[in-house]
Scaffold this active site. Sequence first.
Site, short mmCIF file in Angstrom:
data_model
loop_
_atom_site.label_atom_id
_atom_site.label_comp_id
_atom_site.label_asym_id
_atom_site.label_seq_id
_atom_site.Cartn_x
_atom_site.Cartn_y
_atom_site.Cartn_z
CE LYS A 114 41.08 59.70 41.71
NZ LYS A 114 40.54 58.42 42.13
CE LYS A 198 47.47 59.87 44.27
NZ LYS A 198 46.08 59.64 44.64
CE LYS A 201 44.83 52.35 41.20
NZ LYS A 201 43.73 51.56 41.63
P1 TYM Z 1 43.06 53.45 45.20
O1 TYM Z 1 42.57 52.30 44.43
O2 TYM Z 1 43.27 54.75 44.51
O3 TYM Z 1 44.42 53.07 45.92
C1 TYM Z 1 44.55 51.89 46.68
C2 TYM Z 1 45.43 52.15 47.88
O4 TYM Z 1 46.72 52.59 47.45
C3 TYM Z 1 47.06 53.81 48.10
N1 TYM Z 1 47.85 54.63 47.18
C4 TYM Z 1 49.04 55.16 47.48
N2 TYM Z 1 49.78 55.11 48.59
C5 TYM Z 1 50.96 55.75 48.58
N3 TYM Z 1 51.44 56.44 47.50
C6 TYM Z 1 50.72 56.53 46.36
N4 TYM Z 1 51.20 57.17 45.31
C7 TYM Z 1 49.46 55.86 46.32
N5 TYM Z 1 48.50 55.73 45.37
C8 TYM Z 1 47.52 54.98 45.91
C9 TYM Z 1 45.72 54.46 48.43
O5 TYM Z 1 45.85 55.38 49.49
C10 TYM Z 1 44.88 53.25 48.79
O6 TYM Z 1 45.07 52.90 50.14
N6 TYM Z 1 38.96 54.99 47.62
C11 TYM Z 1 40.05 54.07 47.66
C12 TYM Z 1 39.61 52.62 47.68
C13 TYM Z 1 38.58 52.28 48.69
C14 TYM Z 1 38.81 52.05 50.06
C15 TYM Z 1 37.54 51.70 50.60
C16 TYM Z 1 39.95 52.10 50.87
C17 TYM Z 1 37.26 52.09 48.44
N7 TYM Z 1 36.62 51.73 49.59
C18 TYM Z 1 37.40 51.43 51.94
C19 TYM Z 1 39.78 51.80 52.22
C20 TYM Z 1 38.52 51.48 52.75
C21 TYM Z 1 40.90 54.24 46.39
O7 TYM Z 1 40.44 54.74 45.40
O8 TYM Z 1 42.14 53.68 46.48
#
Ligand code: TYM
Length: 333
Positions: A114, A198, A201
């Site tokens: 990132k 990947k 967003k």
């Molecule tokens: P975030 O907001 O980037 O993504 C949310 C969830 O979607 C999954 N994800 C994907 N899975 C498969 N293929 C993809 N291309 C893909 N893009 C995103 C992510 O793995 C995630 O599960 N840090 C985390 C959010 C978070 C969190 C937490 C998660 C904050 N605190 C505590 C679990 C527990 C994040 O930025 O996810």
Amino acid sequence: MVKKIFSGVQPSGNLHLGNYLGAIKNFVELNNDNDNKCIFCVVDLHAITVKQNPKELKDNIRETVATFVASGIDVKKSIIFNQSKVPAHSEAAWILSCVARMGWLNRMTQFKEKAGKDKEKASIGLYSYPILMAADILLYDATHVPVGDDQKQHLELCRDIAQKFNKDYEVDDFFKTPEPLIKKEFSRIMSLKDGLKKMSKSELSDNSRINLTDEKDEIISKIKKAKTDSLPLPTNKEELERRPEAKNLIGIYSSLTGIKLEKSIEKFSGKNFSEFKDELSNEVVEKISPISNEIKKLLQNKDYLDEIVINGCEKANEISSKKITEIHKIVGF
Ligand code: TYM
């Protein structure tokens, strides 16, 4: 055993098929099991680790709540809230940042990706973001955390932080070490424009992803334009492994239909992509359009969405304020 499920999604707009198949679909399945206690958090504090437009952020928080509900999360059986309204998260993140080690954070690949080449200009928040994530999870004694494959390393860090805190303060088992729940297959959905990247967003090209708010026509057009190679579809798994775009599209098909990967390969073996893409489009439209329509409907009713979050925040505050009080005692405050 009662599973305590916790997971979070950033309200940074453009929630997509990767978020759905990698995470939200699992949230729904786990939430359907009455033995589980589920907490789903809109992680707005995480979102501001990169620049956000405040007006859009506010809308995106609502849209994320709407997405949870539209995907099938039962608000009566779960706690849905946003992180910024529950102060224990920021506080625990600070305390845990005094436990986590620089060396551990320096290994986080997502920060490297990132921050890119210009890491000196990345925010400190982007760097320490996995510590806030650990705070989210540990405050609720979560036993299981459903996430996509990209969050695996952050969960390992969370376990390390929990164990170090317990050891340093001699409080055996105070923080529970959570288990990641990552699907063996299809836990990393790739860009429609590049099978090695990947789905994300933040990718500039909207054609690289299927957004959960896309209209039917947009879905069809994006799948039509999705990158493929020039060969017919693979005939076996080994061949599929060598062809990233085919692997991704067949994976999406299998994941949406629930048909085993081997069976999907068999079904389309040797066929051309255009035929397969038609079937894939139908499947995506059938599964995603109802969600997309429901999101739009829910967004008309802002009061309802706000009420869900207000209720959720109240419950989350109740649980996390108790845990933070215990943390204070342990630390000596
Ligand atoms: P975030 O907001 O980037 O993504 C949310 C969830 O979607 C999954 N994800 C994907 N899975 C498969 N293929 C993809 N291309 C893909 N893009 C995103 C992510 O793995 C995630 O599960 N840090 C985390 C959010 C978070 C969190 C937490 C998660 C904050 N605190 C505590 C679990 C527990 C994040 O930025 O996810």
